[in-house]
Each structure stands twice: as C-alpha cells, then as structure tokens.
Design a protein around this motif. Structure first.
Motif: not given
Length: 221
Positions: A174-192
């Motif tokens: 979250x400190x690096x990506x901000x609110x983008x972690x709640x979107x597709x970017x965050x989904x990719x992180x969690x899937x990995x």
C-alpha cells in the motif's frame, strides 16, 4: 468465510491447470520440464536469492537497532496472547522442526559428498568442500532464513494490526502503490502469493511425507 472471488478463481484455476498439465505429461517429461525450469532459475537468477537474503538481513538488523524497533505491533496498549517460550515452541515445532531435524544433517552431508552438487563447485570430500557445504547450510537455515521469514511476517503484522488493512499480501504494498492495491494490481499480488505458498507447502509436505515413508519402511521393512 470472506472469499475474494477474483483471487480465489484465478489461484484455483492456475493450480488446477498446473496439476492437469503434469498429469497429461508423462512423469519423465514432467520431471524433465521442472528440472529444466529449476536449472534455468538457479543459473540465471541465483544472485537475486543471494542478494535478496543479504539485504533483508541487513534491513532486519537496522530496524531492530533503530527507533522503529520499539514500535509495538497492535498498538501501544497491545498485549501478547502467548509467552515468548510458547512462541519459540510453536516456531520450531510447527515451522522449522522437520527441516532442522532432517536437513540440518542431511544438507551439509549431501553437499560434501556431491549428492546433488557442491556449493561454488567446490571439490567434494575436501576441506574446501566441507567449508562450502557448512556455509551453504548456514545460509539456508541460519540468520538469512529467519530474516526472510521475519520481514514477511513483520510487514503483514504491521499493516494489519497497526494500520487496520486486510490480512492480505497486497496490504504490504500500500505505501508503494496506494489505492491501486485494491484493484487488478492487488489481485495479481495476492494470486502470486497464493501460488507461492501453495507450491511451497506442497514441496515441504512432499519432503516430509517421503521422509516419514522412508522411516516407516526402514523400521518395519
């Protein structure tokens, strides 16, 4: 249960696809393919593992010695649920026990005898080979390993219990990506993260199962 549909579907689908692919291939072909990927990763990206572990260890020491090391997880008034002795017991009984008991002896022996290669291509059955074998084992099971575990756990614990974010790997970014972690970017992180944990557990359980089976076979014939 709070299930994230996108992460669950993608993780389950990729896992099933991987398993089905292995089933379609013959065991020999599957082993050859996995060995090829492993060899390529070790030959091309070994420096990432080495330097990553070194950086995390230095980072962990700096945090512990700096004022940041005095931050209490859960807030200033948080209290522990378990004693220090209980935590140590859980770490070694549930987390490190099978590895330390078996590989603490088997790994340096395997390196020294060239069972599956020697660190830095050292000559087996020599003093240099012995030092390299012990050095590699300490790297795998010593402070570097604990730094990797500790920094991952600390990142999750801080953002979950001190910042109130969800217990998910995306929260760490979250400190690096901000609110983008709640979107597709965050989904990719969690899937990995799910896939890494799944394959890591499969490896650990597979090694543990083979050790248990070998022990039972040795005792009972």
């Amino acid at each position: 249960m709070d299930v994230h549909n996108t992460v669950f579907t993608a993780s389950a689908g990729l896992s099933i696809l991987f398993i089905v692919t292995l089933l379609v291939l013959s065991p020999a072909d599957a082993k050859a393919a996995i060995d090829a990927v492993k060899a390529a990763a070790l030959s091309k990206f070994d420096f990432v593992f080495m330097w990553g572990a070194n950086i995390l260890l230095i980072f962990a020491v700096l945090i512990a010695l700096s004022p940041l090391g005095k931050i209490r997880l859960g807030g200033d008034n948080a209290t522990t649920d378990y004693s220090t002795l209980s935590w140590i017991s859980m770490l070694f009984a549930a987390g490190m026990g099978i590895g330390l008991i078996f590989w603490g002896v088997a790994e340096p022996t395997a390196f020294f005898t060239n069972w599956f290669g020697t660190p830095l291509n050292a000559e087996p059955f020599t003093p240099a080979g012995r030092e390299a074998a012990l050095g590699a084992t300490v790297f795998h099971w010593g402070l570097h390993a604990w730094a990797i575990y500790g920094m991952t756990a600390l990142s999750l614990a801080y953002f979950v219990y001190n910042k109130g974010l969800p217990l998910s790997m995306r929260s760490v970014f979250y400190p690096l990506l901000g609110d983008r972690v709640w979107g597709r970017v965050g989904d990719i992180i969690d899937v990995m993260a799910v896939l890494v944990i799944l394959f890591g557990l499969a490896t650990s359980l597979g090694l543990g199962g083979s050790q248990a089976a070998s022990g039972i076979s040795h005792v009972f014939g």
